[in-house]
Design a protein around this motif. Structure first.
Motif, PDB file in Angstrom:
ATOM      1  N   LYS A  80     -60.423  40.338  51.609  1.00 31.29           N
ATOM      2  CA  LYS A  80     -59.771  39.098  51.616  1.00 31.29           C
ATOM      3  C   LYS A  80     -58.564  39.051  50.754  1.00 31.29           C
ATOM      4  CE  LYS A  80     -61.485  34.593  52.254  1.00 31.29           C
ATOM      5  NZ  LYS A  80     -62.549  33.690  52.325  1.00 31.29           N
ATOM      6  N   THR A  81     -57.745  38.328  51.205  1.00 28.81           N
ATOM      7  CA  THR A  81     -56.303  37.968  50.467  1.00 28.81           C
ATOM      8  C   THR A  81     -56.439  36.857  49.589  1.00 28.81           C
ATOM      9  OG1 THR A  81     -55.225  36.936  52.114  1.00 28.81           O
ATOM     10  CG2 THR A  81     -54.981  39.433  52.295  1.00 28.81           C
ATOM     11  N   ILE A  82     -55.963  36.706  48.566  1.00 30.55           N
ATOM     12  CA  ILE A  82     -55.966  35.640  47.731  1.00 30.55           C
ATOM     13  C   ILE A  82     -54.508  34.998  47.623  1.00 30.55           C
ATOM     14  CG2 ILE A  82     -56.438  34.552  45.436  1.00 30.55           C
ATOM     15  CD1 ILE A  82     -59.010  35.802  46.902  1.00 30.55           C
ATOM     16  N   GLU A  83     -54.493  33.948  48.280  1.00 28.25           N
ATOM     17  CA  GLU A  83     -53.093  33.200  48.655  1.00 28.25           C
ATOM     18  C   GLU A  83     -53.319  31.826  49.048  1.00 28.25           C
ATOM     19  OE1 GLU A  83     -50.978  34.798  52.005  1.00 28.25           O
ATOM     20  OE2 GLU A  83     -52.823  35.838  52.564  1.00 28.25           O
ATOM     21  N   SER A  84     -52.196  31.032  49.256  1.00 32.34           N
ATOM     22  CA  SER A  84     -52.312  29.674  49.597  1.00 32.34           C
ATOM     23  C   SER A  84     -53.087  29.487  51.129  1.00 32.34           C
ATOM     24  CB  SER A  84     -50.887  28.759  49.776  1.00 32.34           C
ATOM     25  OG  SER A  84     -50.081  29.602  50.436  1.00 32.34           O
ATOM     26  N   ASN A  85     -52.494  30.478  51.812  1.00 38.14           N
ATOM     27  CA  ASN A  85     -53.183  30.805  53.348  1.00 38.14           C
ATOM     28  C   ASN A  85     -53.999  31.870  53.499  1.00 38.14           C
ATOM     29  OD1 ASN A  85     -52.065  28.090  54.265  1.00 38.14           O
ATOM     30  ND2 ASN A  85     -49.988  29.241  54.137  1.00 38.14           N
ATOM     31  N   PRO A  86     -55.058  31.895  52.939  1.00 39.53           N
ATOM     32  CA  PRO A  86     -56.046  33.159  52.555  1.00 39.53           C
ATOM     33  C   PRO A  86     -56.177  33.807  54.035  1.00 39.53           C
ATOM     34  CG  PRO A  86     -57.467  31.477  52.208  1.00 39.53           C
ATOM     35  CD  PRO A  86     -56.175  30.638  52.234  1.00 39.53           C
ATOM     36  N   LYS A  87     -56.331  35.145  54.168  1.00 41.21           N
ATOM     37  CA  LYS A  87     -56.728  35.939  55.422  1.00 41.21           C
ATOM     38  C   LYS A  87     -57.754  36.830  55.164  1.00 41.21           C
ATOM     39  CE  LYS A  87     -51.768  35.052  57.137  1.00 41.21           C
ATOM     40  NZ  LYS A  87     -51.572  34.541  55.641  1.00 41.21           N
ATOM     41  N   ILE A  88     -58.309  37.334  56.168  1.00 40.53           N
ATOM     42  CA  ILE A  88     -59.152  38.603  56.136  1.00 40.53           C
ATOM     43  C   ILE A  88     -58.703  39.801  56.852  1.00 40.53           C
ATOM     44  CG2 ILE A  88     -61.624  39.584  56.622  1.00 40.53           C
ATOM     45  CD1 ILE A  88     -62.376  36.509  56.599  1.00 40.53           C
ATOM     46  N   CYS A  89     -58.502  40.857  56.167  1.00 35.74           N
ATOM     47  CA  CYS A  89     -57.834  41.918  56.633  1.00 35.74           C
ATOM     48  C   CYS A  89     -58.823  42.871  57.170  1.00 35.74           C
ATOM     49  CB  CYS A  89     -56.886  42.631  55.726  1.00 35.74           C
ATOM     50  SG  CYS A  89     -55.424  41.641  55.424  1.00 35.74           S
ATOM     51  N   ILE A  90     -58.945  43.458  58.473  1.00 31.46           N
ATOM     52  CA  ILE A  90     -59.928  44.320  58.719  1.00 31.46           C
ATOM     53  C   ILE A  90     -59.143  45.736  59.104  1.00 31.46           C
ATOM     54  CG2 ILE A  90     -61.798  45.058  60.412  1.00 31.46           C
ATOM     55  CD1 ILE A  90     -60.857  41.529  60.118  1.00 31.46           C
ATOM     56  N   ALA A  91     -59.703  46.882  58.540  1.00 35.99           N
ATOM     57  CA  ALA A  91     -58.994  47.999  58.487  1.00 35.99           C
ATOM     58  C   ALA A  91     -59.763  49.088  58.948  1.00 35.99           C
ATOM     59  CB  ALA A  91     -58.102  48.382  57.398  1.00 35.99           C
ATOM     60  N   LEU A  92     -59.259  50.149  59.671  1.00 34.17           N
ATOM     61  CA  LEU A  92     -60.298  51.174  60.058  1.00 34.17           C
ATOM     62  C   LEU A  92     -59.617  52.666  59.772  1.00 34.17           C
ATOM     63  CD1 LEU A  92     -60.410  50.545  64.017  1.00 34.17           C
ATOM     64  CD2 LEU A  92     -62.177  50.238  62.346  1.00 34.17           C
TER      65      LEU A  92
END
Length: 331
Positions: free
Chosen positions: A135-147
């Motif tokens: 997960k990113t910690i920011e004003s508009n958080p996102k979830i990054c999925i990587a392989l």
């Protein structure tokens, strides 16, 4: 009466383990090879560098454990990348790689640096890919999925999910049938979403669990019973249990025992690890909030989970080793 018996049961276990392991572990404080878990002392890798893998998770694959965690580096000590370590015995770790470097796509992440939180890696047998969620910690958080095709090699971003509801914290759980779930914490409930078959996205439907408060979530399965520990730095941890992952869930209070148990041992539970080759054997992994990195005291607390019947208990031990699982007839 039942609570008193539980207290004396845990007290007996703590005394037994401390007496049996104290002398051996005292000689182990600065060894080339560790043989015991010791709270409050530096934990270095095989190159004698401090292990830097915070708020992370551990994956077991083909005889090796892989520990993924946030890299807290000077001068800010904020996590901008994910480290990976490997071990055969859970005590002695080799640094493998920076498996997920800083996010720099300015179209998606306009700020200079992106803080990463709580990496979790699971293996997809069908695609034969290792799947990292962070997960990113920011004003508009996102979830990054990587392989990645290897557990210790660089992960490449495959999907990014906008966290519009700002559901935080989160965890992943891989059930015995290889069905994977994303579990998030809200103030009013815990949401359990099935993942798609490739583990790259969240399905829309979800089941909700009772939420006593917002906090980190650690879910594990012992036999046919599911257990979830909800933890928060400002609140006493709570245990929820169910016969099915979809409920009904019952609450049974704080699973921690020992000094400062009501204060979560001054630490944050980040992951519960099943010990391979042993049944009913789990380790609770915490990040220690009491000791600073600058002081080079261990930022990690690892404690065994003991079962009283079907109920998991996490007692405090200054020192212990994995023979505790055999000594308490859990193997």
């Amino acid at each position: 009466m039942k609570s008193h018996l539980l207290y004396f049961f845990c007290f007996f276990l703590i005394i037994s383990c401390t007496v049996n392991n104290k002398q051996k572990c005292e000689r182990d404080k600065t060894p080339s090879l560790k043989t015991c878990f010791i709270q409050g002392f530096p934990w270095n890798d095989r190159e004698q560098n401090p292990i830097n893998a915070h708020n992370g998770s551990i994956l077991y694959h083909e005889g090796t454990y892989y520990w993924y965690g946030e890299a807290h580096t000077a001068p800010s000590f904020l996590p901008f990348q994910i480290n990976c370590y490997s071990s055969k015995d859970l005590l002695n770790w080799n640094f493998e790689n920076i498996v997920f470097p800083s996010l720099t796509d300015k179209a998606i992440f306009p700020q200079e640096t992106v803080i990463l939180s709580h990496p979790i890696v699971i293996y997809n047998k069908e695609t034969q890919k290792f799947v990292l969620w962070v997960k990113t910690i920011e004003s508009n958080p996102k979830i990054c999925i990587a392989l990645s095709t290897h557990p210790n090699q660089r992960f490449q971003t495959a999907n990014i999910i906008k966290d519009d509801k700002k559901e935080t914290p989160f965890t992943l759980f891989l059930d015995h049938n290889d069905k994977a779930y994303y579990i998030s914490s809200l103030k009013s409930e815990i949401r359990l979403y099935p993942l798609t078959k490739d583990y790259l996205n969240i399905q829309n439907q979800y089941h909700h669990l009772p939420s006593l408060f917002q906090g980190t979530i650690s879910l594990f399965k012992n036999g046919l019973k599911y257990h979830l520990i909800l933890s928060n730095n400002q609140k006493t941890a709570q245990l929820l249990s169910a016969d099915s992952i979809h409920g009904t869930w019952t609450t049974s209070g704080n699973p921690y025992t020992g000094p400062d148990a009501e204060k979560n041992f001054h630490a944050q539970l980040s992951f519960i690890l099943p010990v391979q080759g042993k049944s009913h054997a789990f380790i609770a992994i915490f990040d220690n909030k009491k000791d600073s990195i600058a002081e080079k005291a261990t930022p990690y607390i690892w404690l065994p989970i003991i079962f009283n019947g079907e109920s998991p208990i996490i007692p405090w031990y200054d020192t212990w080793d994995t023979t505790i699982f055999h000594e308490n007839n859990i193997q």
